[in-house]
Design an enzyme around this catalytic site. Structure first.
Site, short mmCIF file in Angstrom:
data_model
loop_
_atom_site.label_atom_id
_atom_site.label_comp_id
_atom_site.label_asym_id
_atom_site.label_seq_id
_atom_site.Cartn_x
_atom_site.Cartn_y
_atom_site.Cartn_z
N HIS A 167 0.84 -1.20 0.00
CA HIS A 167 0.00 0.00 0.00
C HIS A 167 0.88 1.25 0.00
CE1 HIS A 167 -3.44 2.56 1.53
NE2 HIS A 167 -2.42 3.23 2.04
N GLU A 168 1.90 1.27 0.85
CA GLU A 168 2.77 2.45 0.95
C GLU A 168 3.62 2.62 -0.31
OE1 GLU A 168 2.04 4.43 3.11
OE2 GLU A 168 0.93 3.14 4.48
N HIS A 171 1.64 4.34 -2.86
CA HIS A 171 1.63 5.80 -2.73
C HIS A 171 2.84 6.41 -3.46
CE1 HIS A 171 -1.79 6.65 -0.24
NE2 HIS A 171 -1.39 5.88 0.76
N GLU A 241 -6.07 7.19 -1.19
CA GLU A 241 -6.08 6.01 -0.31
C GLU A 241 -6.71 4.82 -1.01
OE1 GLU A 241 -4.61 5.42 2.64
OE2 GLU A 241 -3.73 7.40 2.30
#
Length: 317
Positions: A167-168, A171, A241
């Protein structure tokens, strides 16, 4: 659920938000130009067209652009460093001596970076906190980083930690840190200059109707733009997100790990009181909190979608 389509949809939303900021920026600059130097009495739109066609040099509009570019340059150089400022953290050196857990985290960051085709390895940090959280910052080999808390590592399984790291990395892949910093600069430039213009023109009157209309609009915008820019910024944050969640599924090939991780992180925050913050006394904590994998939502004034909506997206509902 087609997670690639989810990313495409949120990218379109992002472009609309950025274009909205640019449109607001141009509007404020052009109104200031017309307030100072109206070109006709034929209406605001006509004068705006004249300035945009460079029938006259729009000095204030160019000034707004110059302020924005200066802000972006400063953020490019120093913005990512704010994410770690004041935190109790340690960097994991892949070539150094690491514990088994630290080595596992470093390896997962490397695996996800390779899967995402980043072309470089983000720096990896562990923050000392019992609270479960993670964040990413940066957008290139010089400033990209991934940080996870010690509490997250001790309470999640390997596959769940990998989903969080994916997930990070998502980003970073999507340039979210860069985008939100740029949009933040746009918002601050717009609000600061609108406030200055509104106060300068507060008691001034002109014989030209276009100038008076421009001054009046600037005074109105001074009151409504703070709300509009904040709502746009937070809407952008929530969209990013969803994109990062979708990226996690793409990079790991497993939506269940991300679902399970979010459920555990949400439950952990409820147990530890959602009002508590990491390093609460640090000013930069508020800035960093918007980048955490979990923060309470979901309203027009939230940085994150609600956990329920994120889970629905991940389940394809």
């Amino acid at each position: 659920m087609d997670f690639r389509e989810s990313i495409r949809v949120n990218n379109r939303k992002t472009k609309l938000v950025v274009l909205s900021y640019i449109a607001i920026m141009l509007l404020v600059g052009l109104l200031a130009d017309i307030a100072i130097r109206p070109l006709s009495n034929a209406g605001l739109l006509y004068d705006m067209k004249l300035y945009l066609s460079l029938a006259a040099i729009p000095y204030f509009t160019l000034g707004v652009l110059a302020c924005t570019l200066i802000g972006i340059f400063i953020i490019n150089k120093f913005g990512h460093k704010m994410m770690l400022s004041g935190s109790q953290y340690r960097e994991l050196d892949p070539t150094g001596t690491l514990s088994d857990t630290e080595r596992q985290v470093a390896n997962m960051v490397e695996e996800m970076a390779i899967s995402a085709n980043l072309g470089y390895l983000p720096r990896t940090f562990i923050m000392e906190s019992e609270q479960m959280n993670a964040f990413a910052a940066g957008w290139n080999k010089d400033n990209a980083l991934v940080a996870v808390t010690s509490g997250l590592l001790s309470k999640l399984t390997r596959s769940e930690v990998q989903a969080v790291i994916a997930h990070e990395v998502g980003h970073i892949l999507h340039g979210d840190s860069k985008l939100t910093l740029y949009v933040g600069i746009l918002a601050n430039v717009i609000l600061t200059l609108t406030n200055i213009f509104a106060h300068v023109f507060l008691f001034s009157r002109s014989r030209n109707s276009n100038a008076n209309k421009a001054k009046m609009l600037l005074m109105v915008l001074n009151f409504v733009l703070p709300l509009i820019t904040q709502v746009l910024y937070l809407y952008l944050s929530r969209s990013r997100e969803y994109m990062a969640d979708a990226a996690s599924v793409q990079l790991t090939g497993d939506n269940q790990a991300m679902i399970s991780a979010l459920q555990k992180i949400s439950g952990d925050h409820q147990v530890h009181d959602s009002a508590s913050k990491l390093n609460d006394e640090i000013y930069t904590e508020k800035y960093r909190a918007a980048a955490y994998i979990f923060n309470k939502g979901d309203s027009v004034f939230s940085t994150h979608p609600s956990i329920e909506n994120r889970l629905k997206k991940l389940r394809g509902e």
